[in-house]
Scaffold this motif. Structure first.
Motif, PDB file in Angstrom:
ATOM      1  N   GLY A  79       5.884  10.473   2.253  1.00  0.00           N
ATOM      2  CA  GLY A  79       5.052   9.320   1.938  1.00  0.00           C
ATOM      3  C   GLY A  79       5.740   8.046   2.411  1.00  0.00           C
ATOM      4  O   GLY A  79       6.926   8.061   2.748  1.00  0.00           O
ATOM      5  N   PHE A  80       4.994   6.964   2.468  1.00  0.00           N
ATOM      6  CA  PHE A  80       5.571   5.685   2.885  1.00  0.00           C
ATOM      7  C   PHE A  80       4.750   4.545   2.289  1.00  0.00           C
ATOM      8  O   PHE A  80       3.641   4.740   1.785  1.00  0.00           O
ATOM      9  CB  PHE A  80       5.649   5.567   4.407  1.00  0.00           C
ATOM     10  N   ASP A  81       5.307   3.352   2.349  1.00  0.00           N
ATOM     11  CA  ASP A  81       4.645   2.139   1.870  1.00  0.00           C
ATOM     12  C   ASP A  81       4.514   1.170   3.039  1.00  0.00           C
ATOM     13  O   ASP A  81       5.359   1.147   3.920  1.00  0.00           O
ATOM     14  CB  ASP A  81       5.472   1.450   0.785  1.00  0.00           C
ATOM     15  N   MET A 115       7.958  -6.385   9.973  1.00  0.00           N
ATOM     16  CA  MET A 115       8.674  -5.118  10.113  1.00  0.00           C
ATOM     17  C   MET A 115       7.719  -3.983  10.432  1.00  0.00           C
ATOM     18  O   MET A 115       8.070  -3.071  11.131  1.00  0.00           O
ATOM     19  CB  MET A 115       9.487  -4.798   8.871  1.00  0.00           C
ATOM     20  N   ALA A 116       6.509  -4.006   9.926  1.00  0.00           N
ATOM     21  CA  ALA A 116       5.429  -3.059  10.212  1.00  0.00           C
ATOM     22  C   ALA A 116       5.864  -1.606  10.355  1.00  0.00           C
ATOM     23  O   ALA A 116       5.096  -0.791  10.760  1.00  0.00           O
ATOM     24  CB  ALA A 116       4.647  -3.493  11.447  1.00  0.00           C
ATOM     25  N   LYS A 117       7.109  -1.317  10.061  1.00  0.00           N
ATOM     26  CA  LYS A 117       7.568   0.066  10.058  1.00  0.00           C
ATOM     27  C   LYS A 117       7.376   0.571   8.627  1.00  0.00           C
ATOM     28  O   LYS A 117       7.657  -0.140   7.669  1.00  0.00           O
ATOM     29  CB  LYS A 117       9.053   0.165  10.416  1.00  0.00           C
ATOM     30  N   PRO A 118       6.886   1.779   8.461  1.00  0.00           N
ATOM     31  CA  PRO A 118       6.702   2.303   7.115  1.00  0.00           C
ATOM     32  C   PRO A 118       8.022   2.301   6.327  1.00  0.00           C
ATOM     33  O   PRO A 118       9.083   2.560   6.868  1.00  0.00           O
ATOM     34  CB  PRO A 118       6.226   3.728   7.341  1.00  0.00           C
ATOM     35  N   ILE A 119       7.902   1.965   5.048  1.00  0.00           N
ATOM     36  CA  ILE A 119       9.046   2.026   4.143  1.00  0.00           C
ATOM     37  C   ILE A 119       8.994   3.410   3.512  1.00  0.00           C
ATOM     38  O   ILE A 119       7.996   3.784   2.921  1.00  0.00           O
ATOM     39  CB  ILE A 119       8.923   0.948   3.043  1.00  0.00           C
ATOM     40  N   SER A 120      10.049   4.152   3.651  1.00  0.00           N
ATOM     41  CA  SER A 120      10.058   5.520   3.122  1.00  0.00           C
ATOM     42  C   SER A 120       9.929   5.502   1.608  1.00  0.00           C
ATOM     43  O   SER A 120      10.575   4.725   0.921  1.00  0.00           O
ATOM     44  CB  SER A 120      11.367   6.216   3.507  1.00  0.00           C
ATOM     45  N   ALA A 121       9.052   6.345   1.094  1.00  0.00           N
ATOM     46  CA  ALA A 121       8.860   6.450  -0.347  1.00  0.00           C
ATOM     47  C   ALA A 121       9.776   7.513  -0.931  1.00  0.00           C
ATOM     48  O   ALA A 121       9.845   7.692  -2.132  1.00  0.00           O
ATOM     49  CB  ALA A 121       7.408   6.779  -0.662  1.00  0.00           C
ATOM     50  N   ALA A 122      10.453   8.252  -0.101  1.00  0.00           N
ATOM     51  CA  ALA A 122      11.318   9.334  -0.598  1.00  0.00           C
ATOM     52  C   ALA A 122      12.720   8.823  -0.841  1.00  0.00           C
ATOM     53  O   ALA A 122      13.166   7.865  -0.345  1.00  0.00           O
ATOM     54  CB  ALA A 122      11.351  10.471   0.405  1.00  0.00           C
ATOM     55  N   MET A 144       0.852  -1.189   0.000  1.00  0.00           N
ATOM     56  CA  MET A 144       0.000   0.000   0.000  1.00  0.00           C
ATOM     57  C   MET A 144       0.888   1.239   0.000  1.00  0.00           C
ATOM     58  O   MET A 144       1.831   1.326   0.781  1.00  0.00           O
ATOM     59  CB  MET A 144      -0.897  -0.013   1.242  1.00  0.00           C
ATOM     60  N   PHE A 145       0.563   2.165  -0.890  1.00  0.00           N
ATOM     61  CA  PHE A 145       1.349   3.388  -1.054  1.00  0.00           C
ATOM     62  C   PHE A 145       0.606   4.560  -0.414  1.00  0.00           C
ATOM     63  O   PHE A 145      -0.480   4.918  -0.857  1.00  0.00           O
ATOM     64  CB  PHE A 145       1.581   3.666  -2.539  1.00  0.00           C
ATOM     65  N   PHE A 146       1.203   5.137   0.606  1.00  0.00           N
ATOM     66  CA  PHE A 146       0.641   6.297   1.291  1.00  0.00           C
ATOM     67  C   PHE A 146       1.389   7.525   0.791  1.00  0.00           C
ATOM     68  O   PHE A 146       2.590   7.664   1.044  1.00  0.00           O
ATOM     69  CB  PHE A 146       0.783   6.144   2.809  1.00  0.00           C
ATOM     70  N   PRO A 147       0.721   8.422   0.084  1.00  0.00           N
ATOM     71  CA  PRO A 147       1.412   9.572  -0.511  1.00  0.00           C
ATOM     72  C   PRO A 147       1.827  10.587   0.544  1.00  0.00           C
ATOM     73  O   PRO A 147       1.302  10.602   1.654  1.00  0.00           O
ATOM     74  CB  PRO A 147       0.351  10.162  -1.446  1.00  0.00           C
ATOM     75  N   PRO A 148       2.785  11.477   0.185  1.00  0.00           N
ATOM     76  CA  PRO A 148       3.184  12.546   1.104  1.00  0.00           C
ATOM     77  C   PRO A 148       1.990  13.444   1.411  1.00  0.00           C
ATOM     78  O   PRO A 148       1.086  13.601   0.591  1.00  0.00           O
ATOM     79  CB  PRO A 148       4.247  13.328   0.325  1.00  0.00           C
ATOM     80  N   HIS A 149       1.990  13.990   2.616  1.00  0.00           N
ATOM     81  CA  HIS A 149       0.908  14.896   3.015  1.00  0.00           C
ATOM     82  C   HIS A 149       1.525  16.031   3.818  1.00  0.00           C
ATOM     83  O   HIS A 149       2.079  15.806   4.898  1.00  0.00           O
ATOM     84  CB  HIS A 149      -0.125  14.142   3.850  1.00  0.00           C
ATOM     85  N   GLY A 150       1.439  17.263   3.283  1.00  0.00           N
ATOM     86  CA  GLY A 150       2.042  18.393   3.979  1.00  0.00           C
ATOM     87  C   GLY A 150       3.539  18.193   4.111  1.00  0.00           C
ATOM     88  O   GLY A 150       4.226  17.886   3.143  1.00  0.00           O
ATOM     89  N   ASN A 151       4.040  18.330   5.337  1.00  0.00           N
ATOM     90  CA  ASN A 151       5.473  18.140   5.588  1.00  0.00           C
ATOM     91  C   ASN A 151       5.868  16.680   5.771  1.00  0.00           C
ATOM     92  O   ASN A 151       7.048  16.376   5.885  1.00  0.00           O
ATOM     93  CB  ASN A 151       5.890  18.929   6.834  1.00  0.00           C
ATOM     94  N   GLU A 152       4.883  15.795   5.848  1.00  0.00           N
ATOM     95  CA  GLU A 152       5.168  14.375   6.082  1.00  0.00           C
ATOM     96  C   GLU A 152       5.578  13.689   4.790  1.00  0.00           C
ATOM     97  O   GLU A 152       5.027  13.962   3.728  1.00  0.00           O
ATOM     98  CB  GLU A 152       3.931  13.681   6.652  1.00  0.00           C
TER      99      GLU A 152
END
Length: 130
Positions: A97-99, A123-130, A87-95
């Motif tokens: 994005g992550f997968d 691992m359940a830690k977000p994978i950085s999309a940046a 699942m791809f969570f896009p960047p939001h504001g200053n945050e």
């Protein structure tokens, strides 16, 4: 003891009216983590296994809850049990994005859609999309 006392130990039967509602998948809740409400859509890619040659499907999921170990979402089409999903969570504001990576553990038809249960990988830690 005087007199003959007998006790009837037979069980009584009760009639139960048929219900149009399907029973819950589990009679008890196996989750150990607190669920939090979620809202919003994410793009997801699913595949039946980790083989790079496997056909992958791009889907839109509508989130309804999350926990530290899983995600609940609605889909317009079923997703096969055991499928790997990213699942791809896009960047939001200053945050940033992550997968999130998980596996489909539940897929039930509900109101012309499918309720999908996704167990997040350890691992359940977000994978950085940046």
């Amino acid at each position: 003891m005087t007199g003959d006392h007998t006790v009837d130990n037979q069980s009584t039967l009760r009639l139960v009216k048929p219900s149009t509602e399907e029973p819950d998948s589990y009679l008890f809740d196996r989750r150990r983590d607190e669920r939090r409400r979620a809202s919003g859509k994410v793009t997801a890619v699913s595949a039946i296994n980790d083989d790079p040659d496997t056909n992958k499907r791009i889907r839109s999921l509508e989130l309804f809850n999350t926990s530290d170990t899983g995600v609940g979402a609605m889909s317009h089409e079923p997703i096969e049990m055991g499928s790997r999903i990213v699942m791809f969570f896009p960047p939001h504001g200053n945050e940033k994005g992550f997968d999130l990576v998980g596996q489909v553990v539940r897929c039930e038809s509900k109101h012309n859609q499918y309720e999908i249960g996704i167990k997040l990988k350890a691992m359940a830690k977000p994978i950085s999309a940046a």
